[in-house]
Design a protein around this motif. Sequence first.
Motif, mmCIF file in Angstrom:
data_model
loop_
_atom_site.group_PDB
_atom_site.id
_atom_site.type_symbol
_atom_site.label_atom_id
_atom_site.label_comp_id
_atom_site.label_asym_id
_atom_site.label_seq_id
_atom_site.Cartn_x
_atom_site.Cartn_y
_atom_site.Cartn_z
ATOM 1 N N SER A 112 0.821 -1.201 0.000
ATOM 2 C CA SER A 112 0.000 0.000 0.000
ATOM 3 C C SER A 112 0.862 1.262 0.000
ATOM 4 N N LEU A 113 1.966 1.240 0.742
ATOM 5 C CA LEU A 113 2.844 2.409 0.798
ATOM 6 C C LEU A 113 3.405 2.727 -0.585
ATOM 7 N N PHE A 114 3.794 1.699 -1.327
ATOM 8 C CA PHE A 114 4.255 1.922 -2.700
ATOM 9 C C PHE A 114 3.119 2.486 -3.556
ATOM 10 N N SER A 115 1.929 1.917 -3.405
ATOM 11 C CA SER A 115 0.781 2.359 -4.205
ATOM 12 C C SER A 115 0.399 3.793 -3.890
ATOM 13 N N TRP A 116 0.477 4.183 -2.611
ATOM 14 C CA TRP A 116 0.146 5.565 -2.248
ATOM 15 C C TRP A 116 1.089 6.556 -2.900
ATOM 16 N N HIS A 117 2.363 6.202 -2.995
ATOM 17 C CA HIS A 117 3.318 7.084 -3.675
ATOM 18 C C HIS A 117 2.965 7.232 -5.158
ATOM 19 N N ILE A 118 2.545 6.138 -5.767
ATOM 20 C CA ILE A 118 2.171 6.203 -7.180
ATOM 21 C C ILE A 118 0.906 7.034 -7.364
ATOM 22 N N LEU A 119 -0.093 6.809 -6.497
ATOM 23 C CA LEU A 119 -1.326 7.592 -6.576
ATOM 24 C C LEU A 119 -1.046 9.077 -6.369
ATOM 25 N N LEU A 120 -0.035 9.378 -5.590
ATOM 26 C CA LEU A 120 0.300 10.765 -5.286
ATOM 27 C C LEU A 120 0.711 11.531 -6.537
ATOM 28 N N ILE A 121 1.289 10.834 -7.509
ATOM 29 C CA ILE A 121 1.685 11.486 -8.764
ATOM 30 C C ILE A 121 0.487 12.172 -9.404
ATOM 31 N N LEU A 122 -0.682 11.511 -9.310
ATOM 32 C CA LEU A 122 -1.912 12.081 -9.868
ATOM 33 C C LEU A 122 -2.553 13.087 -8.918
ATOM 34 N N PHE A 123 -2.726 12.708 -7.664
ATOM 35 C CA PHE A 123 -3.546 13.507 -6.767
ATOM 36 C C PHE A 123 -2.844 14.759 -6.251
ATOM 37 N N LYS A 124 -1.527 14.814 -6.327
ATOM 38 C CA LYS A 124 -0.862 16.035 -5.867
ATOM 39 C C LYS A 124 -1.080 17.196 -6.833
ATOM 40 N N ARG A 125 -1.651 16.897 -7.989
ATOM 41 C CA ARG A 125 -1.980 17.949 -8.946
ATOM 42 C C ARG A 125 -3.184 18.776 -8.491
#
Length: 326
Positions: A112-125
Amino acid sequence: MNRLPFFDNARLILIFLVVFGHMIQPFATDSQLINSIYAFIYIFHMPMFILLAGFFAKGIGEPKYILKLAKNLLLPYFIFQVIYTGLYLLLGREDVYVGILKPQWAMWFLVSLFSWHILLILFKRFPAYVGIPLTVLIGISVGYVDLSSFGLSLSRTIVFFPFFLAGYYMNKEHVVMLKTKGLRIIGLIFAVVLFVFIYSSINIDVSLDTDWLTGAIAYRSLEAEISGSLMRLIIYVLATLLIIFMIAWIPDKNYGYLTKLGQNTLYVYLLHGFIIQPLREFDVLWYDRWYETFIFVIFSALIVLVLSSKPVVTLTRPLVELKWKK
């Protein structure tokens, strides 16, 4: 980023709660007190851990950063997934092999920690006032879908992502702003009232009460297809409030050796199962009287101290960090 004592102190406290929660879990259906403590801890301890992880995720987006994450999180996941499967087989639990895509016990956090970092690429926009409510809405909605067959801790990843995203938007000034005497007093009163409410209302014969807190189970399985979304929203609110009050209470003073141990929480997280699981399997621990809770507190603290100590870290670094020297 310069290390702030607050974050290491917070990690040390939270990893203690992780170990303590896993130690008392087998007795949660036998004792109203243990069940209430267990439920209270699980409302906030992993969400706050995830929030702190998000705080240190400022560099996400660069290809080298993602490759480093894969090495630091996914490779240890595969290694410990195999090791824990072997442990369970040695303990005679031959039915525990569920495949590499379904995390063993606490290993879900690495995926999940790896996945959250990946999701962050989108949601930090998105700005925080858009991204956080959006992820909360998604986290609530996903409860209507049973994702257990997909593996990779998908439901937990989605449900807990709002805390990771909130941690990403958090800065040092927010921490300082929350550390007030007023918040500490309000937080203490709120925590006591919440615990009394949990103690007076929880049903120790029904595991559904604490299953709500894992984020891994669909509303249908929790027998709450209609009220599930409201229940998850309430849990989000309670977790957020308890995190705020914990930030207010956790000291920002450097306590030397103890504070430094907060840098090694990943070691404790990955290794404590090798102590807890055999204790569970061979019924080494027992619980008959309320005051025996303090035995679990002391034992959990000792586990944290030992597993985060320099000898253990040095010995297991090749497995956890995939390197020999720090």
